[in-house]
Design an enzyme around this catalytic site. Sequence first.
Site, PDB file in Angstrom:
ATOM      1  N   ALA A 147       0.863  -1.186   0.000  1.00 47.53           N
ATOM      2  CA  ALA A 147       0.000   0.000   0.000  1.00 47.53           C
ATOM      3  C   ALA A 147       0.895   1.231   0.000  1.00 47.53           C
ATOM      4  O   ALA A 147       1.230   1.780   1.050  1.00 47.53           O
ATOM      5  CB  ALA A 147      -0.926  -0.012   1.207  1.00 47.53           C
ATOM      6  N   GLY A 172       1.841   5.138  -1.670  1.00 51.82           N
ATOM      7  CA  GLY A 172       1.210   6.317  -2.258  1.00 51.82           C
ATOM      8  C   GLY A 172      -0.262   6.345  -1.892  1.00 51.82           C
ATOM      9  O   GLY A 172      -0.653   6.091  -0.754  1.00 51.82           O
ATOM     10  N   LYS A 173      -1.093   6.609  -2.896  1.00 57.79           N
ATOM     11  CA  LYS A 173      -2.519   6.770  -2.623  1.00 57.79           C
ATOM     12  C   LYS A 173      -3.235   5.450  -2.344  1.00 57.79           C
ATOM     13  O   LYS A 173      -4.412   5.441  -1.988  1.00 57.79           O
ATOM     14  CB  LYS A 173      -3.176   7.514  -3.780  1.00 57.79           C
ATOM     15  CG  LYS A 173      -2.648   8.950  -3.879  1.00 57.79           C
ATOM     16  CD  LYS A 173      -3.306   9.728  -4.986  1.00 57.79           C
ATOM     17  CE  LYS A 173      -2.875  11.203  -4.908  1.00 57.79           C
ATOM     18  NZ  LYS A 173      -3.179  11.919  -6.158  1.00 57.79           N
ATOM     19  N   TYR A 174      -2.531   4.351  -2.520  1.00 54.91           N
ATOM     20  CA  TYR A 174      -3.170   3.049  -2.300  1.00 54.91           C
ATOM     21  C   TYR A 174      -3.385   2.724  -0.819  1.00 54.91           C
ATOM     22  O   TYR A 174      -4.023   1.718  -0.504  1.00 54.91           O
ATOM     23  CB  TYR A 174      -2.374   1.935  -2.986  1.00 54.91           C
ATOM     24  CG  TYR A 174      -2.661   1.816  -4.467  1.00 54.91           C
ATOM     25  CD1 TYR A 174      -2.475   2.903  -5.316  1.00 54.91           C
ATOM     26  CD2 TYR A 174      -3.132   0.635  -5.020  1.00 54.91           C
ATOM     27  CE1 TYR A 174      -2.738   2.799  -6.679  1.00 54.91           C
ATOM     28  CE2 TYR A 174      -3.396   0.525  -6.384  1.00 54.91           C
ATOM     29  CZ  TYR A 174      -3.196   1.612  -7.199  1.00 54.91           C
ATOM     30  OH  TYR A 174      -3.466   1.506  -8.541  1.00 54.91           O
ATOM     31  N   HIS A 229      -7.595 -15.400 -13.975  1.00 55.44           N
ATOM     32  CA  HIS A 229      -8.049 -14.013 -14.104  1.00 55.44           C
ATOM     33  C   HIS A 229      -9.509 -13.970 -14.571  1.00 55.44           C
ATOM     34  O   HIS A 229      -9.884 -14.683 -15.508  1.00 55.44           O
ATOM     35  CB  HIS A 229      -7.149 -13.309 -15.120  1.00 55.44           C
ATOM     36  CG  HIS A 229      -7.283 -11.821 -15.161  1.00 55.44           C
ATOM     37  ND1 HIS A 229      -8.435 -11.201 -15.573  1.00 55.44           N
ATOM     38  CD2 HIS A 229      -6.412 -10.842 -14.837  1.00 55.44           C
ATOM     39  CE1 HIS A 229      -8.256  -9.883 -15.519  1.00 55.44           C
ATOM     40  NE2 HIS A 229      -7.037  -9.638 -15.067  1.00 55.44           N
ATOM     41  N   TYR A 285     -10.523 -13.427 -18.437  1.00 55.34           N
ATOM     42  CA  TYR A 285     -10.018 -14.247 -19.553  1.00 55.34           C
ATOM     43  C   TYR A 285     -10.323 -15.733 -19.431  1.00 55.34           C
ATOM     44  O   TYR A 285      -9.716 -16.536 -20.106  1.00 55.34           O
ATOM     45  CB  TYR A 285      -8.494 -14.070 -19.677  1.00 55.34           C
ATOM     46  CG  TYR A 285      -8.094 -12.637 -19.948  1.00 55.34           C
ATOM     47  CD1 TYR A 285      -8.091 -12.144 -21.247  1.00 55.34           C
ATOM     48  CD2 TYR A 285      -7.741 -11.787 -18.906  1.00 55.34           C
ATOM     49  CE1 TYR A 285      -7.740 -10.827 -21.497  1.00 55.34           C
ATOM     50  CE2 TYR A 285      -7.398 -10.463 -19.142  1.00 55.34           C
ATOM     51  CZ  TYR A 285      -7.401  -9.993 -20.437  1.00 55.34           C
ATOM     52  OH  TYR A 285      -7.061  -8.697 -20.679  1.00 55.34           O
ATOM     53  N   GLU A 334       2.783  -9.408 -13.812  1.00 55.79           N
ATOM     54  CA  GLU A 334       1.763 -10.397 -14.177  1.00 55.79           C
ATOM     55  C   GLU A 334       2.205 -11.208 -15.400  1.00 55.79           C
ATOM     56  O   GLU A 334       1.935 -12.410 -15.493  1.00 55.79           O
ATOM     57  CB  GLU A 334       0.423  -9.703 -14.454  1.00 55.79           C
ATOM     58  CG  GLU A 334      -0.734 -10.658 -14.699  1.00 55.79           C
ATOM     59  CD  GLU A 334      -2.063  -9.923 -14.788  1.00 55.79           C
ATOM     60  OE1 GLU A 334      -2.834  -9.971 -13.809  1.00 55.79           O
ATOM     61  OE2 GLU A 334      -2.328  -9.276 -15.840  1.00 55.79           O
ATOM     62  N   ASP A 365      -6.139  -3.284  -3.570  1.00 59.99           N
ATOM     63  CA  ASP A 365      -7.354  -2.615  -4.086  1.00 59.99           C
ATOM     64  C   ASP A 365      -8.461  -3.644  -4.261  1.00 59.99           C
ATOM     65  O   ASP A 365      -9.030  -3.795  -5.342  1.00 59.99           O
ATOM     66  CB  ASP A 365      -7.049  -1.891  -5.402  1.00 59.99           C
ATOM     67  CG  ASP A 365      -6.519  -2.813  -6.480  1.00 59.99           C
ATOM     68  OD1 ASP A 365      -5.892  -3.836  -6.147  1.00 59.99           O
ATOM     69  OD2 ASP A 365      -6.738  -2.507  -7.671  1.00 59.99           O
ATOM     70  N   ASP A 417      -3.275  -8.170  -3.937  1.00 59.29           N
ATOM     71  CA  ASP A 417      -3.491  -6.754  -4.267  1.00 59.29           C
ATOM     72  C   ASP A 417      -4.331  -6.091  -3.186  1.00 59.29           C
ATOM     73  O   ASP A 417      -5.318  -6.672  -2.715  1.00 59.29           O
ATOM     74  CB  ASP A 417      -4.269  -6.633  -5.594  1.00 59.29           C
ATOM     75  CG  ASP A 417      -3.364  -6.398  -6.781  1.00 59.29           C
ATOM     76  OD1 ASP A 417      -2.169  -6.749  -6.691  1.00 59.29           O
ATOM     77  OD2 ASP A 417      -3.853  -5.873  -7.803  1.00 59.29           O
TER      78      ASP A 417
END
Length: 290
Positions: free
Chosen positions: A58, A60-62, A169, A172, A239, A149, A147
């Site tokens: 996490a 910056g803005k994350y 994913h 896909y 990825e 987010d 992740d």
Amino acid sequence: MLSPQLSYKQPIVVSPDGKPVALTPWLVPIVWEGTFDPMLIDLIYRQKNITIATTVFALGKYTQFLKVFLESAEQNYFVGFRVHYYVFTDQPEQVPAVKMGEEHNLTVLIVPSSNRWQDISLSRMARLEKLIESRLINEADYVFSLDVDSKFYGHWGVETLGRLVGVIHPGYYQTPREQFTYERRPESQAFIPYSEGDYYYGGAVIGGLVEDVYQLAKTCREQLDIDASKSIEAAWQEESHLNKYFLYNKPTKVLSPEYLWQDQIPHKDRVKILRFSQIIKNYADVRPNL
Ligand code: 5GW
Ligand code: MN
């Protein structure tokens, strides 16, 4: 290691009549709701006294995503098992105080800020590698890198544990593999030819035994370094390298898209249960303009 020349049919994830496929062509499970007995599998792992390390970045803005991530994890993620979160951040004061369940705890790890988002993305593998070397080898049995987010909407438990674990994913799983967004330039270490590939794996979830994830992180970091030295960056950064790694080092357990959805994709009639999903983010809001 399989020969890159070996071509074979692309495995299906959902059968033509809409039923989830529960086995890969190399005979490991694809984990869907209904393919396991949660009570039984809990009992089996209960006796093993295991610790699941969980790394989350996490920067910056994350940092704004941490609250929902951690609060929803505490409702759904390995409840009743020992979990140790390792939060990598450049702003420790932004890490929210979230009440941890029994045997769940959290360590904040401070890392320098970065203005280039590519550096954040690319450094996750290196930081995971170093953390495993310095701590997880002694502190945990399994590790997941997730992740931030994201939000947990449903049960995520010991059914996800295995030596090496990848997730399909959500964008896909019914796509012909020539359309997978693998790296297609042979100059990159992440290169996969159009005739190859099992699944398109999501980079938001990597897991497995600490030793096996160490090999993965180290190899991907080395491949990322080789690419960087040639000033080439794979289509989807780590990825892409993860997908290359999983092509030659098959996961021993594959998680269905229940374990990695995206809030903007309708899920009704596609998965029986939503467990973990990427939340909708306002890119202008969270990404540095670089
Ligand atoms: C910022 C701009 C572009 C790409 C990544 C970032 C970024 C990622 C960041 O500024 N801070 C940060 O902590 N990250 C970490 O990398 C988060 O844990 C994030 O979940 C992970 C992957 O980046 P995402 O989530 O933006 O990538 P997608 O492909 O899921 O959208
Ligand atoms: Mn994400």
